[in-house]
Design a protein around this motif. Structure first.
Motif, PDB file in Angstrom:
ATOM      1  N   ALA A  71       0.821  -1.217   0.000  1.00 26.85           N
ATOM      2  CA  ALA A  71       0.000   0.000   0.000  1.00 26.85           C
ATOM      3  C   ALA A  71       0.853   1.264   0.000  1.00 26.85           C
ATOM      4  CB  ALA A  71      -0.949  -0.010   1.195  1.00 26.85           C
ATOM      5  N   ALA A  72       1.848   1.318   0.880  1.00 30.38           N
ATOM      6  CA  ALA A  72       2.683   2.517   0.964  1.00 30.38           C
ATOM      7  C   ALA A  72       3.466   2.729  -0.323  1.00 30.38           C
ATOM      8  CB  ALA A  72       3.633   2.404   2.154  1.00 30.38           C
ATOM      9  N   GLU A  75       1.080   4.198  -2.909  1.00 30.98           N
ATOM     10  CA  GLU A  75       0.818   5.597  -2.572  1.00 30.98           C
ATOM     11  C   GLU A  75       2.022   6.470  -2.912  1.00 30.98           C
ATOM     12  OE1 GLU A  75      -0.364   5.595   1.507  1.00 30.98           O
ATOM     13  OE2 GLU A  75      -2.329   4.689   1.095  1.00 30.98           O
ATOM     14  N   LYS A  79       2.168   9.670  -5.593  1.00 27.51           N
ATOM     15  CA  LYS A  79       2.691  10.992  -5.237  1.00 27.51           C
ATOM     16  C   LYS A  79       3.914  11.347  -6.075  1.00 27.51           C
ATOM     17  CE  LYS A  79       2.632   9.966  -0.758  1.00 27.51           C
ATOM     18  NZ  LYS A  79       2.733  10.104   0.730  1.00 27.51           N
ATOM     19  N   LEU A  85      -3.013  11.955  -3.041  1.00 28.13           N
ATOM     20  CA  LEU A  85      -3.796  10.759  -2.733  1.00 28.13           C
ATOM     21  C   LEU A  85      -5.285  11.075  -2.691  1.00 28.13           C
ATOM     22  CD1 LEU A  85      -1.694   8.964   0.037  1.00 28.13           C
ATOM     23  CD2 LEU A  85      -1.715   8.534  -2.430  1.00 28.13           C
ATOM     24  N   THR A  86      -5.629  12.241  -2.199  1.00 27.15           N
ATOM     25  CA  THR A  86      -7.043  12.602  -2.094  1.00 27.15           C
ATOM     26  C   THR A  86      -7.691  12.831  -3.452  1.00 27.15           C
ATOM     27  OG1 THR A  86      -6.364  14.902  -1.739  1.00 27.15           O
ATOM     28  CG2 THR A  86      -6.858  13.568   0.216  1.00 27.15           C
ATOM     29  N   ALA A 106      -6.559  -0.412   2.666  1.00 27.01           N
ATOM     30  CA  ALA A 106      -5.680   0.674   3.118  1.00 27.01           C
ATOM     31  C   ALA A 106      -5.707   1.847   2.152  1.00 27.01           C
ATOM     32  CB  ALA A 106      -4.255   0.149   3.279  1.00 27.01           C
ATOM     33  N   LEU A 107      -5.705   1.554   0.862  1.00 30.05           N
ATOM     34  CA  LEU A 107      -5.722   2.622  -0.137  1.00 30.05           C
ATOM     35  C   LEU A 107      -7.033   3.398  -0.088  1.00 30.05           C
ATOM     36  CD1 LEU A 107      -4.103   0.569  -3.039  1.00 30.05           C
ATOM     37  CD2 LEU A 107      -3.064   2.534  -1.894  1.00 30.05           C
ATOM     38  N   HIS A 109      -8.921   3.762   2.549  1.00 28.74           N
ATOM     39  CA  HIS A 109      -8.884   4.546   3.790  1.00 28.74           C
ATOM     40  C   HIS A 109      -8.063   5.810   3.619  1.00 28.74           C
ATOM     41  CE1 HIS A 109      -7.034   5.674   7.685  1.00 28.74           C
ATOM     42  NE2 HIS A 109      -8.238   5.400   8.183  1.00 28.74           N
ATOM     43  N   ASP A 110      -6.896   5.672   2.988  1.00 34.51           N
ATOM     44  CA  ASP A 110      -5.974   6.800   2.890  1.00 34.51           C
ATOM     45  C   ASP A 110      -6.387   7.829   1.840  1.00 34.51           C
ATOM     46  OD1 ASP A 110      -4.556   5.505   4.839  1.00 34.51           O
ATOM     47  OD2 ASP A 110      -2.984   4.765   3.492  1.00 34.51           O
ATOM     48  N   THR A 111      -7.140   7.383   0.835  1.00 33.47           N
ATOM     49  CA  THR A 111      -7.549   8.298  -0.239  1.00 33.47           C
ATOM     50  C   THR A 111      -8.974   8.807  -0.082  1.00 33.47           C
ATOM     51  OG1 THR A 111      -8.361   6.487  -1.646  1.00 33.47           O
ATOM     52  CG2 THR A 111      -6.029   7.117  -1.888  1.00 33.47           C
TER      53      THR A 111
END
Length: 297
Positions: A71-72, A75, A79, A85-86, A106-107, A109-111
Motif C-alpha cells: 500500500a505505501a 501511494e 505521489k 492521494l485525495t 488501506a488505499l 482509507h488513505d484516499t
C-alpha cells in the motif's frame, strides 16, 4: 506474434503453482518506478504486480491494489507522479485475490475513494477474499476486507470527469473477474486501453471446473469470458501480472525507441485470449482424464 504468444503462455504456466507463488514471489513486492503508459494512463504497481492509475478532469481512478504490504509503495508512486492521494476518487478491481486486492482497504482509507467491482467481486472483497465460490479458495488465504463496495454491472460505465471506464465481466479465474476498458489520448491519437483480467484456470486441490452440479455453467462462462477479451477493441493490453503479457518488456522497447512501438498491438488481446483458451482446455482435459481413471477403478 508467435514469440509473444509463447512468452505469455510461459508466464501463465509460471503462475500455475499459485500457492507457493502467492506467498513468496519477490517481484511482487519489488519496487518499480512509476511511469506513463499512454496519455492519461500510468503504471503505479510493483515490478511483479500491476496497479493502474487513470487521470481525469475530475480526479483519479486506481485499478487494483496488489498485496497488503504494498500500500505505501503504491501511494508513494502516485505521489511521485505529482498527484495527491485525495485525488483518487474510485478504486476498481480485476479480481479479489490478495495479490490484486490486498491493499485496497488501506488505499481506500488513505484516499477516501469509493471501491467498485463486479457483483461477485464486490462480495469477495467484502469477505476479504474468503470466497468459497473461488476456484482457488483456501481457508488460510485472505486480505483486509472493505466494508462497503459498490457494484458495477456487466457493461456498466464508471464515469469520472472526462474518463469513461467500461466493466466487462470475465468470470473464470474467479467468479467476479472483471476486465476494464477505456480510451487514452496522446499527441492527437486515441487508443483503446484494456486491462484484461487473468485467464489462468488454476484451482485449489480437489476443485473441478467440470461436473459441478452447483455451478453447471462454469465452463461455458469461462469460455464466454475468453471470447469477450478476444473481441474487445484493444490497442494496449495490460494484465494483472506484467509477465502475463510481457508488459514491462514492451514498455522498455517503447522507451528504447523500437519501431513499430511494441506497446501498441491491436492483436494482443486476441493472443492473450487464445493462450487462456489453451490453458483452460488443458485443465479440462486433465480433469477428464482424472475422472476416467477413477471410473476405471
Amino acid at each position: 506474434m508467435k514469440l509473444f504468444a509463447r512468452s505469455m503462455f510461459c508466464a501463465c504456466l509460471a503462475l500455475s503453482a499459485f500457492g507457493a507463488a502467492r506467498a513468496s514471489d519477490p517481484e511482487w513486492t519489488q519496487p518499480q518506478k512509476p511511469f506513463r503508459v499512454y496519455g492519461n494512463t500510468y503504471y503505479v504497481g510493483t515490478h511483479g504486480l500491476t496497479a493502474v492509475l487513470i487521470a481525469s478532469s475530475q480526479g483519479l481512478v486506481l485499478i487494483d491494489g496488489t498485496l497488503p504490504q504494498n500500500a505505501a509503495q503504491i501511494e508513494g508512486n502516485i505521489k511521485a507522479l505529482g498527484f495527491r492521494l485525495t485525488d483518487v476518487k474510485r478504486i476498481l478491481n480485476t479480481h479479489a485475490h490478495s495479490d490484486h486486492a490486498g491493499a485496497i482497504a488501506a488505499l481506500a482509507h488513505d484516499t477516501g475513494a469509493t471501491v467498485m467491482a463486479s457483483a461477485a467481486g464486490a462480495k469477495a472483497i467484502m469477505l476479504g477474499g474468503k470466497d468459497p465460490e473461488d476456484p482457488q479458495f483456501d481457508q488460510s488465504s485472505g486480505f483486509p476486507s472493505v466494508a462497503h463496495v459498490m457494484t458495477v454491472a456487466d457493461g456498466g460505465v464508471v464515469q469520472v470527469g472526462d474518463v469513461a471506464i467500461t466493466a466487462h465481466y470475465t468470470p473464470g479465474h474467479t467468479p467476479g473477474s472483471t476486465s476494464w476498458a477505456w480510451q487514452s489520448c496522446e499527441a492527437g491519437r486515441c487508443v483503446h486501453m484494456v486491462y484484461a483480467d487473468s485467464l489462468g484456470a488454476f484451482a485449489a486441490d480437489g476443485f473441478r471446473f467440470t461436473d459441478d452440479a452447483a455451478h453447471p455453467h462454469r465452463v461455458e462462462d469461462y469460455q464466454h469470458s475468453i471470447d469477450v477479451i478476444a473481441a474487445l477493441p484493444c490497442d494496449i493490453l495490460i494484465t494483472p501480472h506484467p509477465s502475463q503479457s510481457r508488459f514491462l518488456e514492451r514498455v522498455a522497447g517503447r522507451d528504447a525507441g523500437a519501431k513499430p512501438n511494441p506497446l501498441i498491438d491491436s492483436g494482443a488481446c486476441r493472443v492473450y485470449a487464445e493462450e487462456g483458451r489453451a490453458g483452460l482446455a488443458a485443465r479440462l482435459a486433465k480433469e477428464q482424464a482424472a475422472a476416467s481413471g477413477r471410473a476405471a477403478k
